[in-house]
Each structure stands twice: as C-alpha cells, then as structure tokens.
Design a protein around this motif. Structure first.
Motif, PDB file in Angstrom:
ATOM      1  N   MET A   1       0.845  -1.198   0.000  1.00 14.84           N
ATOM      2  CA  MET A   1       0.000   0.000   0.000  1.00 14.84           C
ATOM      3  C   MET A   1       0.881   1.248   0.000  1.00 14.84           C
ATOM      4  O   MET A   1       1.929   1.271   0.643  1.00 14.84           O
ATOM      5  N   SER A   2       0.480   2.272  -0.731  1.00 17.02           N
ATOM      6  CA  SER A   2       1.293   3.474  -0.843  1.00 17.02           C
ATOM      7  C   SER A   2       1.241   4.295   0.437  1.00 17.02           C
ATOM      8  O   SER A   2       0.341   4.136   1.277  1.00 17.02           O
ATOM      9  N   LEU A   3       2.200   5.198   0.576  1.00 19.60           N
ATOM     10  CA  LEU A   3       2.246   6.085   1.731  1.00 19.60           C
ATOM     11  C   LEU A   3       0.978   6.929   1.827  1.00 19.60           C
ATOM     12  O   LEU A   3       0.407   7.105   2.913  1.00 19.60           O
ATOM     13  N   VAL A   4       0.525   7.435   0.707  1.00 26.14           N
ATOM     14  CA  VAL A   4      -0.697   8.249   0.683  1.00 26.14           C
ATOM     15  C   VAL A   4      -1.900   7.446   1.168  1.00 26.14           C
ATOM     16  O   VAL A   4      -2.711   7.925   1.964  1.00 26.14           O
ATOM     17  N   ASP A   5      -2.015   6.205   0.698  1.00 26.28           N
ATOM     18  CA  ASP A   5      -3.133   5.349   1.101  1.00 26.28           C
ATOM     19  C   ASP A   5      -3.078   5.019   2.589  1.00 26.28           C
ATOM     20  O   ASP A   5      -4.107   4.983   3.272  1.00 26.28           O
TER      21      ASP A   5
ATOM     22  N   VAL B   1       6.424   4.526   5.837  1.00 23.86           N
ATOM     23  CA  VAL B   1       5.534   3.399   5.538  1.00 23.86           C
ATOM     24  C   VAL B   1       5.547   2.401   6.682  1.00 23.86           C
ATOM     25  O   VAL B   1       4.498   1.895   7.116  1.00 23.86           O
TER      26      VAL B   1
ATOM     27  N   GLU C   1       2.346   1.146   8.891  1.00 27.82           N
ATOM     28  CA  GLU C   1       1.962  -0.266   8.844  1.00 27.82           C
ATOM     29  C   GLU C   1       1.984  -0.894  10.240  1.00 27.82           C
ATOM     30  O   GLU C   1       1.117  -1.712  10.572  1.00 27.82           O
TER      31      GLU C   1
ATOM     32  N   ARG D   1      11.255   7.488   3.258  1.00 30.17           N
ATOM     33  CA  ARG D   1       9.950   7.013   2.778  1.00 30.17           C
ATOM     34  C   ARG D   1       9.646   5.621   3.339  1.00 30.17           C
ATOM     35  O   ARG D   1       8.518   5.351   3.764  1.00 30.17           O
ATOM     36  N   ARG D   2      10.648   4.743   3.353  1.00 33.02           N
ATOM     37  CA  ARG D   2      10.438   3.396   3.897  1.00 33.02           C
ATOM     38  C   ARG D   2      10.084   3.457   5.381  1.00 33.02           C
ATOM     39  O   ARG D   2       9.231   2.696   5.857  1.00 33.02           O
TER      40      ARG D   2
END
Length: 205
Positions: free
Chosen positions: A1-5, A165, A169, A161-162
């Motif tokens: 799933m993307s960061l935005v989602d 996320v 999560e 970014r990782r």
C-alpha cells in the motif's frame, strides 16, 4: 500500500504517531536531545492524542525547542506553508534574494520547526490527518535537501519514505502495540539524520 493510502486509512493514534515519528527523526535539526519528544510518545501509549497529556506535553516540547508559536508557517527560501492558504504565490525580488542566501540546512531546520509549531494541541481526526500529511511531505523534503543525490529520491529520501511506511503499517497492524517498534524505527532514522547533519557541519569547517 502506498504512503498516501496508509495516511488516508490510518486512525487517530496512527496519524499522531506518523506525524510525531517524522518530527522525531528531524529533532537533530532543532538542537534537541534524543528524549525531548519521548513524553509525547508516552501520551500516545497512555491514551492517544486526544487526552490532556498530549496538549500539555506538546507545549512543553515547543518551549524546550524554542518553538512556542503555533502560527509559524514561513520557511526561509520556501515560502509559507501551502496548507495555510497564505501568500499570493508570486515571488518578489526580495524573496528570491532571501532564497539564494538561505542554506539547505536552514531550510531543513525551518521545515522541522514548522512541523512542531503546527501540531494540533487539541486534535481531532481531521486535524491529525492534515498534520500527518504535512509532516510526511516536510520530512521527505528535509531529507531531499540534505541528500547527497542532486536530483530525485536519493538514498536518504528513499530510506525516509520506507520508515514512514513502516510506522504506519506497524500502527495499522498492531494498534497501541505498534508504538514501541515505531519508536525504534524513528530512533534509527534520527541517528542517521544526526550523522548527516554532523558530517555536513564538519564539511563546512
């Protein structure tokens, strides 16, 4: 799933942790010690960001980091916070001169200060979502300013970014139980950024 989602689907605790983790990783730019935001993490573990403890501890962190004005929204060389709706969008000659004179470190520090200044003291889900989204963008921009890569997402940006996320999560999958590993992810990122800041300072000396 993307960061935005992930941000769009996160609950209040996840949003608060996401924004706080972004800010925590950038504490080296504000001259703070590694524990300055720990009380805010504790408030999330105790009852989430909607308790009185969050607002009180947020005010204390602002005072300790000399960032007591929550209306601050201007970043040298980057202009006003787009989320504030202020500014005409037109760059004046004076603003262009200011941008040329401001270092990447100054821009990065100002972005970090704005993250803390705009944190909602009495948060609701919508306020936390806007803050988490703004913190995500600001933290990525900070790492982009300090990255060794001239263009695009270099290794520092990709790692940030990782981590963003991973934090989202962890909170989505474990709820309050994800706070400790999320803090560990943030601590690792803070150490990396502190090393980058120190290396750049040595390079200027």
């Amino acid at each position: 799933m993307s960061l935005v989602d992930l941000i769009a689907r996160a609950d209040e605790r996840g949003l608060a942790a996401s924004g706080l983790a972004c800010l925590d990783r950038c504490v080296p730019l504000l001259g703070g010690d590694d524990e300055v935001l720990r009380p805010l993490w504790s408030s999330l573990a105790d009852g989430g960001a909607d308790g009185d403890a969050w607002g009180e501890r947020l005010a204390k962190a602002r005072a300790e980091l000399d960032c007591a004005d929550p209306s601050a929204d201007t970043v040298p060389g980057l202009g006003p916070d787009p989320a504030s709706g202020s500014g005409s969008g037109a760059e004046t000659e004076t603003e262009a001169e200011t941008e040329a004179a401001v270092s990447d470190e100054d821009r990065a520090a100002a972005l970090a200060r704005r993250m803390l200044a705009t944190a909602p003291g009495d948060p609701c889900a919508s306020a936390l979502r806007a803050w988490a989204d703004a913190c995500s963008a600001a933290a990525l921009q900070i790492h982009r300013l300090l990255d060794v890569a001239a263009d695009g997402d270099g290794p520092l940006v990709a790692a940030e970014r990782r981590r963003q996320v991973a934090v989202l999560e962890l909170l989505a999958g474990r709820g309050a139980g994800g706070l400790r590993p999320a803090l560990e992810v943030s601590t690792e990122g803070r150490r990396v950024l502190r090393a980058v800041v120190s290396r750049r300072a040595r390079g200027r000396s």
